[in-house]
Design a protein around this motif. Structure first.
Motif, PDB file in Angstrom:
ATOM      1  N   LYS A   1     -12.425  -2.776  -2.979  1.00 16.92           N
ATOM      2  CA  LYS A   1     -12.512  -1.350  -3.309  1.00 16.92           C
ATOM      3  C   LYS A   1     -11.625  -1.030  -4.504  1.00 16.92           C
ATOM      4  O   LYS A   1     -10.891  -1.882  -5.012  1.00 16.92           O
TER       5      LYS A   1
ATOM      6  N   ASP B   1     -21.586  -4.674 -13.137  1.00 15.28           N
ATOM      7  CA  ASP B   1     -21.244  -3.415 -13.793  1.00 15.28           C
ATOM      8  C   ASP B   1     -20.173  -3.572 -14.873  1.00 15.28           C
ATOM      9  O   ASP B   1     -19.833  -2.622 -15.562  1.00 15.28           O
TER      10      ASP B   1
ATOM     11  N   ARG C   1     -21.283   3.667 -12.696  1.00 12.90           N
ATOM     12  CA  ARG C   1     -20.472   3.004 -11.670  1.00 12.90           C
ATOM     13  C   ARG C   1     -19.080   3.632 -11.599  1.00 12.90           C
ATOM     14  O   ARG C   1     -18.494   3.721 -10.522  1.00 12.90           O
TER      15      ARG C   1
ATOM     16  N   GLU D   1     -19.211   6.405  -9.228  1.00 14.08           N
ATOM     17  CA  GLU D   1     -19.234   5.940  -7.836  1.00 14.08           C
ATOM     18  C   GLU D   1     -17.834   5.547  -7.373  1.00 14.08           C
ATOM     19  O   GLU D   1     -17.442   5.830  -6.237  1.00 14.08           O
ATOM     20  N   TYR D   2     -17.077   4.881  -8.252  1.00 11.11           N
ATOM     21  CA  TYR D   2     -15.692   4.532  -7.915  1.00 11.11           C
ATOM     22  C   TYR D   2     -14.888   5.793  -7.603  1.00 11.11           C
ATOM     23  O   TYR D   2     -14.124   5.847  -6.637  1.00 11.11           O
TER      24      TYR D   2
ATOM     25  N   LYS E   1     -15.895   8.803  -6.666  1.00 13.42           N
ATOM     26  CA  LYS E   1     -16.292   9.429  -5.410  1.00 13.42           C
ATOM     27  C   LYS E   1     -15.726   8.650  -4.227  1.00 13.42           C
ATOM     28  O   LYS E   1     -15.267   9.238  -3.240  1.00 13.42           O
ATOM     29  N   ASP E   2     -15.741   7.330  -4.320  1.00 10.11           N
ATOM     30  CA  ASP E   2     -15.243   6.491  -3.229  1.00 10.11           C
ATOM     31  C   ASP E   2     -13.743   6.706  -3.000  1.00 10.11           C
ATOM     32  O   ASP E   2     -13.290   6.815  -1.855  1.00 10.11           O
TER      33      ASP E   2
ATOM     34  N   ASN F   1     -21.931  14.198  -4.922  1.00  8.91           N
ATOM     35  CA  ASN F   1     -21.775  13.216  -5.998  1.00  8.91           C
ATOM     36  C   ASN F   1     -20.974  13.827  -7.144  1.00  8.91           C
ATOM     37  O   ASN F   1     -20.994  15.042  -7.349  1.00  8.91           O
TER      38      ASN F   1
END
Length: 440
Positions: free
Chosen positions: A7, A59, A83, A86-87, A89-90, A109
């Motif tokens: 992660k 990526d 990407r 996405e990182y 948001k994670d 998102n």
């Protein structure tokens, strides 16, 4: 030692595990297998450096900036932009679940940035001597090693051209980097620009800038406002010194923003990504439905959010502790014909206690610093009868911790992350909270 990255961390680093011990690895992406060298081992975590990448992420890309691996300011530039979102948001999701058990389905998102390069409207850069030349750049993370940055790709192109021209003039006139012993020299350069008009503040020791330097700087195309700040305090996180000297041009920098006409003083805060600032303000406004009697904004700065919400309430009061910003904000209210919007200089918690006792506050908007809401502010909110809160945050961890406290009286309705800073690990987040109904 081989590690698989599972992660992304809050600073944009990859996180893998060695015998369940988390290892933070800068420059590694999720799903990559990397050979690392452990450079520091603590009881609860370790720090590793990449020797080589065994298995690359699909990526991973070549960063546009050749200084990316040295600077540390844009750790996500090695990943494709979708990407990156996405990182972010994670990381936000991890924090809100960890600290406040927020339902992840309420986290939307990340709204992408219109521009991923050339988006910053301001820089605050240290200055120092590099090969007998005064340079502007940065100090490597956790060190005193200065790097002269000749080109920053996240700064607006014209802003970078202005920086180069200013540095050429300072060098031609023989200025040196700051000397703490002599309390003399150039310490920092701060430049902000909108619509090809620029406000420049040169932070110095106890120096007077030469009249010829001031004249040359004001002749630069687009130079609109020129200031000097005297700053001789040795160890401080503050960029500006306590003494500000207006040198030439206009004192305030104008900005036309989505129907608002604003003016900004050098020390006043404004969002660094102008296009995304509009998206941020629109998101805040969309969370406030109907027309209310009374809205309060805490940490209101130059008043941009309160003025953007001018049609949402019959009266709006902004609270700000920095006097310059309050003067700035009230000027902006007058400039935009908003007699029902006003700003006061006070501690946010102190003033909110007073206002909540006197009036019914329909909506509270808070945009605190990275440290989040302090205990006094949280206690005041919980004791009040404020119906809705719009919480604007630039720090996922402090947002999560604050939501954990606020959820005793408020439901988290929705969370909207906005990417203000592509290639960095930072994300701006707007959260709507609604007060729980008391059981009869």
């Amino acid at each position: 030692m081989k590690v698989v990255i599972k992660k992304t961390g809050i600073n944009g680093e990859g996180i893998g595990y060695i015998d369940r011990l988390p290892v933070f690895v800068a420059g590694a992406l999720v799903d990559e297998e990397v050979d690392i060298r452990v450079v520091e081992r603590k009881k609860r975590y370790a720090i590793g450096e990449v020797n080589r990448i065994i298995k690359k992420s699909k990526d991973r890309i070549q960063p546009k900036c050749r200084m990316q691996h040295i600077c540390g300011g844009c750790p996500l530039m090695i990943a494709r932009y979708p990407r990156q979102l996405e990182y972010k948001k994670d990381v936000l999701k991890q924090s809100l679940i960890k600290y406040a058990q927020v339902n992840p389905r309420k986290i939307q998102n990340v709204l992408p940035s219109a521009d991923i390069f050339g988006y910053r409207n301001q820089f605050k850069m240290p200055c120092a001597m590099e090969e007998n030349r005064l340079g502007s750049g940065l100090f490597m993370p956790n060190s005193n090693y200065f790097i002269d940055i000749r080109r920053c790709f996240v700064h607006e192109d014209e802003l970078e051209k202005m920086r180069a021209r200013i540095m050429d003039i300072l060098n031609a006139d023989g200025y040196l980097g700051y000397d703490h012993h002599q309390k003399s020299g150039i310490r920092n350069l701060v430049v902000r620009g909108f619509d090809n008009r620029y406000q420049c503040t040169i932070i110095t020791g106890e120096d007077e800038l030469l009249p010829q330097t001031i004249d040359k700087l004001m002749r630069l195309p687009g130079m609109y406002s020129l200031w000097q700040s005297i700053h001789t305090i040795k160890k401080t996180p503050e960029i500006f010194g306590p003494k500000m000297i207006f040198l030439a041009g206009e004192k305030l920098l104008p900005l036309h923003l989505d129907g608002l006409d604003l003016e900004i003083s050098p020390r006043s805060f404004f969002q660094l990504n102008t296009k995304q600032a509009i998206q941020l303000y629109r998101t805040i406004a969309s969370m406030i439905s109907g027309n209310h009697e009374f809205i309060v904004e805490a940490y209101s700065g130059i008043g941009a959010i309160s003025l953007y919400l001018k049609d949402k309430a019959k009266e709006i009061i902004g609270i700000e502790s920095i006097k310059d910003a309050v003067v700035n904000a009230n000027r902006n209210a007058k400039k935009n014909g908003c007699a029902h919007v006003s700003f006061v200089c006070d501690d946010a918690a102190n003033k909110l206690v007073y206002l909540s006792k006197k009036r019914t506050i329909d909506v509270l908007v808070v945009d605190p610093p990275r440290s989040g809401l302090d205990d006094a502010m949280l206690e005041c909110i919980l004791r009040s009868k404020i119906k809705e809160i719009v919480y604007v945050s630039c720090n996922a961890a402090t947002l999560g911790k604050n939501l954990a406290v606020l959820q005793s009286c408020y439901h988290v309705e929705k969370v909207v992350p906005i990417d203000m800073f592509p290639h960095t690990p930072h994300v701006e987040t707007v959260t709507l909270l609604r007060r729980k109904e008391r059981r009869k």
